[in-house]
Design an enzyme around this catalytic site. Structure first.
Site, PDB file in Angstrom:
ATOM      1  N   LYS A  27       0.842  -1.201   0.000  1.00 18.91           N
ATOM      2  CA  LYS A  27       0.000   0.000   0.000  1.00 18.91           C
ATOM      3  C   LYS A  27       0.872   1.244   0.000  1.00 18.91           C
ATOM      4  O   LYS A  27       0.636   2.187  -0.762  1.00 18.91           O
ATOM      5  CB  LYS A  27      -0.893  -0.007   1.244  1.00 18.91           C
ATOM      6  CG  LYS A  27      -1.626   1.300   1.465  1.00 18.91           C
ATOM      7  CD  LYS A  27      -2.325   1.357   2.811  1.00 18.91           C
ATOM      8  CE  LYS A  27      -1.368   1.503   3.958  1.00 18.91           C
ATOM      9  NZ  LYS A  27      -2.008   1.987   5.214  1.00 18.91           N
ATOM     10  N   SER A  28       1.888   1.251   0.856  1.00 14.87           N
ATOM     11  CA  SER A  28       2.729   2.444   0.995  1.00 14.87           C
ATOM     12  C   SER A  28       3.413   2.781  -0.320  1.00 14.87           C
ATOM     13  O   SER A  28       3.505   3.951  -0.707  1.00 14.87           O
ATOM     14  CB  SER A  28       3.807   2.219   2.052  1.00 14.87           C
ATOM     15  OG  SER A  28       3.214   1.823   3.248  1.00 14.87           O
ATOM     16  N   ARG A  32       2.309   5.998  -2.962  1.00 16.47           N
ATOM     17  CA  ARG A  32       3.387   6.964  -3.249  1.00 16.47           C
ATOM     18  C   ARG A  32       3.689   6.993  -4.742  1.00 16.47           C
ATOM     19  O   ARG A  32       3.859   8.060  -5.342  1.00 16.47           O
ATOM     20  CB  ARG A  32       4.652   6.605  -2.476  1.00 16.47           C
ATOM     21  CG  ARG A  32       4.636   7.025  -1.001  1.00 16.47           C
ATOM     22  CD  ARG A  32       5.834   6.422  -0.306  1.00 16.47           C
ATOM     23  NE  ARG A  32       6.001   6.780   1.090  1.00 16.47           N
ATOM     24  CZ  ARG A  32       5.283   6.283   2.097  1.00 16.47           C
ATOM     25  NH1 ARG A  32       4.287   5.450   1.851  1.00 16.47           N
ATOM     26  NH2 ARG A  32       5.545   6.621   3.344  1.00 16.47           N
ATOM     27  N   ASP A  54      -7.669   1.699  -0.162  1.00 15.01           N
ATOM     28  CA  ASP A  54      -6.803   2.876  -0.040  1.00 15.01           C
ATOM     29  C   ASP A  54      -6.241   3.324  -1.383  1.00 15.01           C
ATOM     30  O   ASP A  54      -6.145   4.526  -1.666  1.00 15.01           O
ATOM     31  CB  ASP A  54      -5.654   2.606   0.946  1.00 15.01           C
ATOM     32  CG  ASP A  54      -6.109   2.768   2.389  1.00 15.01           C
ATOM     33  OD1 ASP A  54      -7.336   2.864   2.605  1.00 15.01           O
ATOM     34  OD2 ASP A  54      -5.244   2.805   3.283  1.00 15.01           O
ATOM     35  N   ASN A  98     -10.389   6.310   4.542  1.00 16.65           N
ATOM     36  CA  ASN A  98      -9.549   6.311   5.746  1.00 16.65           C
ATOM     37  C   ASN A  98      -8.094   6.132   5.331  1.00 16.65           C
ATOM     38  O   ASN A  98      -7.304   5.528   6.052  1.00 16.65           O
ATOM     39  CB  ASN A  98     -10.000   5.201   6.698  1.00 16.65           C
ATOM     40  CG  ASN A  98      -9.522   5.442   8.123  1.00 16.65           C
ATOM     41  OD1 ASN A  98      -8.915   6.476   8.419  1.00 16.65           O
ATOM     42  ND2 ASN A  98      -9.774   4.493   8.998  1.00 16.65           N
ATOM     43  N   SER A 175       3.230  11.581  13.133  1.00 19.32           N
ATOM     44  CA  SER A 175       3.111  10.689  11.989  1.00 19.32           C
ATOM     45  C   SER A 175       4.230  11.019  11.024  1.00 19.32           C
ATOM     46  O   SER A 175       4.450  12.184  10.690  1.00 19.32           O
ATOM     47  CB  SER A 175       1.760  10.885  11.297  1.00 19.32           C
ATOM     48  OG  SER A 175       1.789  10.267  10.029  1.00 19.32           O
ATOM     49  N   ASP A 322       3.324  -1.021  12.067  1.00 18.99           N
ATOM     50  CA  ASP A 322       2.202  -1.817  11.550  1.00 18.99           C
ATOM     51  C   ASP A 322       2.406  -3.298  11.820  1.00 18.99           C
ATOM     52  O   ASP A 322       1.529  -3.983  12.352  1.00 18.99           O
ATOM     53  CB  ASP A 322       2.012  -1.574  10.047  1.00 18.99           C
ATOM     54  CG  ASP A 322       1.340  -0.235   9.783  1.00 18.99           C
ATOM     55  OD1 ASP A 322       1.019   0.459  10.770  1.00 18.99           O
ATOM     56  OD2 ASP A 322       1.145   0.114   8.612  1.00 18.99           O
ATOM     57  N   GLU A 350      -5.819   3.698  12.062  1.00 23.61           N
ATOM     58  CA  GLU A 350      -7.193   3.429  11.641  1.00 23.61           C
ATOM     59  C   GLU A 350      -8.156   3.424  12.836  1.00 23.61           C
ATOM     60  O   GLU A 350      -9.330   3.752  12.728  1.00 23.61           O
ATOM     61  CB  GLU A 350      -7.267   2.103  10.898  1.00 23.61           C
ATOM     62  CG  GLU A 350      -6.828   2.174   9.438  1.00 23.61           C
ATOM     63  CD  GLU A 350      -5.321   2.180   9.230  1.00 23.61           C
ATOM     64  OE1 GLU A 350      -4.568   2.473  10.197  1.00 23.61           O
ATOM     65  OE2 GLU A 350      -4.883   1.913   8.096  1.00 23.61           O
ATOM     66  N   ARG A 353      -5.189   1.732  18.147  1.00 19.63           N
ATOM     67  CA  ARG A 353      -4.810   0.320  18.098  1.00 19.63           C
ATOM     68  C   ARG A 353      -4.315  -0.214  19.441  1.00 19.63           C
ATOM     69  O   ARG A 353      -4.408  -1.418  19.687  1.00 19.63           O
ATOM     70  CB  ARG A 353      -3.736   0.109  17.022  1.00 19.63           C
ATOM     71  CG  ARG A 353      -4.302   0.218  15.625  1.00 19.63           C
ATOM     72  CD  ARG A 353      -3.243   0.133  14.556  1.00 19.63           C
ATOM     73  NE  ARG A 353      -3.875  -0.064  13.252  1.00 19.63           N
ATOM     74  CZ  ARG A 353      -3.226  -0.013  12.096  1.00 19.63           C
ATOM     75  NH1 ARG A 353      -1.938   0.235  12.070  1.00 19.63           N
ATOM     76  NH2 ARG A 353      -3.871  -0.224  10.969  1.00 19.63           N
ATOM     77  N   HIS A 395      -8.295  -2.963   9.156  1.00 23.26           N
ATOM     78  CA  HIS A 395      -7.836  -4.159   8.436  1.00 23.26           C
ATOM     79  C   HIS A 395      -6.812  -4.954   9.233  1.00 23.26           C
ATOM     80  O   HIS A 395      -6.843  -6.190   9.266  1.00 23.26           O
ATOM     81  CB  HIS A 395      -7.269  -3.739   7.083  1.00 23.26           C
ATOM     82  CG  HIS A 395      -6.181  -2.686   7.170  1.00 23.26           C
ATOM     83  ND1 HIS A 395      -5.035  -2.745   6.444  1.00 23.26           N
ATOM     84  CD2 HIS A 395      -6.068  -1.549   7.918  1.00 23.26           C
ATOM     85  CE1 HIS A 395      -4.280  -1.698   6.729  1.00 23.26           C
ATOM     86  NE2 HIS A 395      -4.890  -0.964   7.617  1.00 23.26           N
ATOM     87  N   ARG A 396      -5.890  -4.241   9.888  1.00 25.68           N
ATOM     88  CA  ARG A 396      -4.826  -4.982  10.587  1.00 25.68           C
ATOM     89  C   ARG A 396      -5.344  -5.703  11.828  1.00 25.68           C
ATOM     90  O   ARG A 396      -4.842  -6.771  12.185  1.00 25.68           O
ATOM     91  CB  ARG A 396      -3.661  -4.060  10.937  1.00 25.68           C
ATOM     92  CG  ARG A 396      -3.050  -3.430   9.715  1.00 25.68           C
ATOM     93  CD  ARG A 396      -1.583  -3.115   9.823  1.00 25.68           C
ATOM     94  NE  ARG A 396      -1.186  -2.470   8.581  1.00 25.68           N
ATOM     95  CZ  ARG A 396      -0.992  -3.105   7.426  1.00 25.68           C
ATOM     96  NH1 ARG A 396      -1.104  -4.409   7.352  1.00 25.68           N
ATOM     97  NH2 ARG A 396      -0.673  -2.439   6.340  1.00 25.68           N
ATOM     98  N   LYS A 421      -9.135  -2.764   2.858  1.00 22.34           N
ATOM     99  CA  LYS A 421      -8.339  -1.532   2.869  1.00 22.34           C
ATOM    100  C   LYS A 421      -6.982  -1.770   2.219  1.00 22.34           C
ATOM    101  O   LYS A 421      -6.481  -0.922   1.474  1.00 22.34           O
ATOM    102  CB  LYS A 421      -8.161  -1.040   4.304  1.00 22.34           C
ATOM    103  CG  LYS A 421      -7.506   0.323   4.400  1.00 22.34           C
ATOM    104  CD  LYS A 421      -7.654   0.879   5.808  1.00 22.34           C
ATOM    105  CE  LYS A 421      -7.437   2.381   5.837  1.00 22.34           C
ATOM    106  NZ  LYS A 421      -6.059   2.798   5.678  1.00 22.34           N
TER     107      LYS A 421
END
Ligand code: DC
Length: 655
Positions: A27-28, A32, A54, A98, A175, A322, A350, A353, A395-396, A421
């Protein structure tokens, strides 16, 4: 989004994990690359792009901004026609779900783009901070306004009077995406800029991904450690032609952990030694736990320790926030308490957590200490317990908690569709590398005081099985109702209690919301009330899965009224215990007197007859022997002899 999301997914108890999984794209990296390709000059073909919520949000946003994005002829590749940082559409309203990897860099790109834009997301996105990024952009003359709460999306962007600065400061400890957003977009100003990071830079490896991808698109960033980043003046992004998205290293963590917990080997393909993603370092953490890890250029393999024992750990996991969630679940399988340190960023993801993980791991029996930025997980002394878990639209949470089934217990994963996601077909792939465990269940049913409890306990001890006293659940609901003053006939009211029952069985104690009620649930008034609440069909339905969740490795002895008929119809052995009413009354009398509870034999005989009548005549799952149950009359038998008979039947059936 969709109203058709299934409420839960049931995972069967799992015996082991073994096999190979091709990972979806990261995803990352996907998000990007999409943005960089859009900001670049020239056409970029992105191969193996992740197809997920995402990335879909990012693609929608780019299209809305007038960027041409097309699927390349029958491949899983996408072509992006770069606009050199000048988005063709100067006014747009973007919904970013999200996806933090979309809203943060797009905020920066659009703040510098000279148009008028609105950016919003789901409710949770509006609770995730963005103020430090907005402050940095305002310092450059950008006109970014909050339309909801200060410091959080939704945002409205107006054309600003940009004053490129040679020095931009941004906080690094909330972040790392704030820094990533500035790094990717400040080259659009055309001026040389130094970005100074204030505070500790968290989640550093994600910034490395950013720098690595920027270099592939033609911009090399100078740096002085993690606190100063130097963007050259006059630099422009140039599309590199064709780029590949690596497999998702965070997604790999679930499968590697499965290999470490469930025997293995499990191999993930798509990330390896050459990966640019920090989360591949998750494999090192598994190695600290004793797992055997093998690295290839483009794959990683995990296997359980040679002695099968995963070790407890104490690790700073700031670099893999993550994948660290996966370690929290792996810690259930360790040989002592494990400490996950420096994961404060979990609170702004998200969901919160840290809180979510603490709550859900407690449900499966773990001891939890939750700190502001750490979690200590102590494996359950009596074995991991199956549970219905919430996933918080995260999702995680859903993917991590699936691993609990490797304890040989059933798991009910709430809102499983949330994995879309980042990993839409997660459950199919998880199923492809795991093997269900056929948990043997011995169902022992019979009327009140027929000796089920004692016999079931003896059988469970002899076989080393788990034990379910299902009557205790009805008793707990009854006690809860009595104490809260909820009428025993109020079906919705009592059902709500059954659904939310906060019960723990541990070391011979029964705890209701943390309070020891072991003796209280045996009182006569509770016995009477329990048979009343047990007659309510909705209460029985609410307790059904909760009872089934006790069926854990290596086996279960379940006793009650409907174990063989309703709760475990596929039980390997079903026994129906009986005894004359007089014998049952005198057994119960001895038990209660021994506990110091005042009763008389005639009143007990009367109560038992009344309960038998109610339990046997009710509409919902009346007490009866299953067709395939073996009957055992224990009137003139000791509990030991009855247990020996059950064990011998079980072995016969087994052989
Ligand atoms: O086994 P016990 O006496 O603890 O059970 C308490 C009450 O719960 C009993 O009156 C019947 C009900 N029960 C039930 O309906 N189904 C079960 N599986 C277990 C108990």
């Amino acid at each position: 989004m969709s109203t058709e999301r299934p409420p839960y997914l049931d995972l069967a108890p799992l015996a082991m994990a073994r096999g190979q999984v091709r990972l979806p794209g990261s995803k990352s990296i996907s998000n990007r690359m999409l943005l960089l390709a859009a900001l670049a000059e020239g056409v970029t073909e992105i191969r193996d792009l992740l197809a997920s919520d995402d990335t879909e949000r990012m693609l929608e946003a780019l299209r809305a901004l007038g960027v041409t994005v097309t699927e390349a002829r029958g491949t899983n590749a996408i072509e992006v026609v770069g606009c050199g940082g000048r988005f063709p559409v100067q006014a747009a309203d973007l919904f970013l779900g999200n996806a933090g990897t979309a809203i943060r860099p797009l905020t920066a790109a659009l703040a510098l783009a000279g148009g008028r834009y609105r950016l919003s997301g789901v409710a949770r996105m509006h609770e995730r901070p963005i103020g430090d990024l907005v402050d940095a952009l305002r310092g450059l003359g950008a006109d970014v306004r909050y339309t909801g709460k200060d410091g959080f999306p939704p945002l409205e962007i107006f054309p600003g009077k940009l004053r490129p600065q040679s020095l931009v400061r941004v906080r690094g400890d909330v972040s790392s995406q704030f820094l990533t957003a500035l790094l990717m977009t400040l080259p659009l100003t055309g001026c040389a800029t130094v970005i100074e990071v204030e505070g500790e830079l968290i989640s550093r490896p994600y910034v490395e991904i950013t720098l690595n991808l920027m270099a592939r698109f033609g911009i090399e960033v100078g740096r002085d450690g993690d606190s100063r980043f130097v963007l050259p003046g006059g630099a422009r992004y140039r599309g590199p032609g064709v780029v590949h998205v690596e497999g998702d290293a965070s997604g790999a963590s679930y499968f590697l952990a499965a290999g470490a917990i469930g025997g293995g080997p499990v191999r993930v393909e798509g990330v390896g030694r050459d990966s640019i993603q920090g989360d591949v370092r998750f494999a090192d953490a598994l190695a600290v736990m004793g797992a055997r890890i093998t690295w290839g250029d483009n794959w990683i393999e995990a296997q359980a320790p040679a002695d099968g024992r995963l070790r407890a750990f104490d690790l700073d996991l700031n670099h893999i926030p993550d994948a660290a969630m996966t370690l929290a679940v792996a810690a259930l399988f360790a040989d002592g308490p494990s400490r996950l340190r420096n994961v404060a960023s979990w609170r702004v993801k998200e969901t919160d957590r840290l809180a979510a993980m603490a709550t859900e791991l407690r449900k499966v029996g773990a001891g939890i200490e939750e700190g502001a930025d750490f979690l200590v997980v102590t494996p359950p002394a009596g074995g991991v317990q199956g549970a219905a878990v919430h996933t918080y639209d995260d999702h995680r949470m859903a993917m991590c908690l699936s691993l609990v089934a490797l304890a040989g217990v059933p798991m009910r994963i709430g809102d499983p569709a949330c994995v879309a996601k980042t990993f839409p077909d997660f459950f199919a792939r998880f199923a492809s590398v795991t093997i269900p465990d056929a948990i043997p269940v011995i169902a022992i049913d019979g009327p009140a005081a027929s000796g089920k409890g004692t016999v079931a306990d003896l059988v469970a001890r002899q076989l080393g099985f788990r034990l379910l006293d299902s009557g205790a659940l009805y008793r707990l609901v009854a006690l809860d109702a009595l104490e809260r003053g909820i009428a025993l006939t109020d079906e919705p009211g009592v059902t709500a209690l059954a659904t939310n029952l906060g019960v723990t069985f541990s070391a011979g104690q029964t705890l209701l919301a943390g309070r020891d009620v072991t003796d209280a649930i045996r009182e006569n008034r509770v016995s009477d009330a329990s048979s009343k609440v047990a007659a309510l069909p909705a209460v029985r339905a609410a307790l059904l899965w909760r009872q089934q969740a006790f069926a854990g490795h290596p086996g279960l002895v379940a006793e009650g009224r409907d174990m063989g008929t309703e709760v475990f119809p596929a039980a390997r052995l079903k026994v129906y215990l009986t005894a004359s009413a007089e014998t049952r009354a005198s057994r119960r009398y001895k038990q209660l007197i021994a506990k110091g509870l005042g009763v008389t034999l005639p009143s007990l005989l009367h109560d038992i007859a009344e309960r038998d009548a109610r339990d046997g005549s009710r509409q919902a799952a009346p007490l009866r022997a299953a067709d395939d149950a073996r009957e055992l009359d224990t009137t003139s038998m000791t509990a030991e002899a009855a247990a020996a008979q059950v064990v011998s039947w079980y072995h016969q059936q087994h052989s």
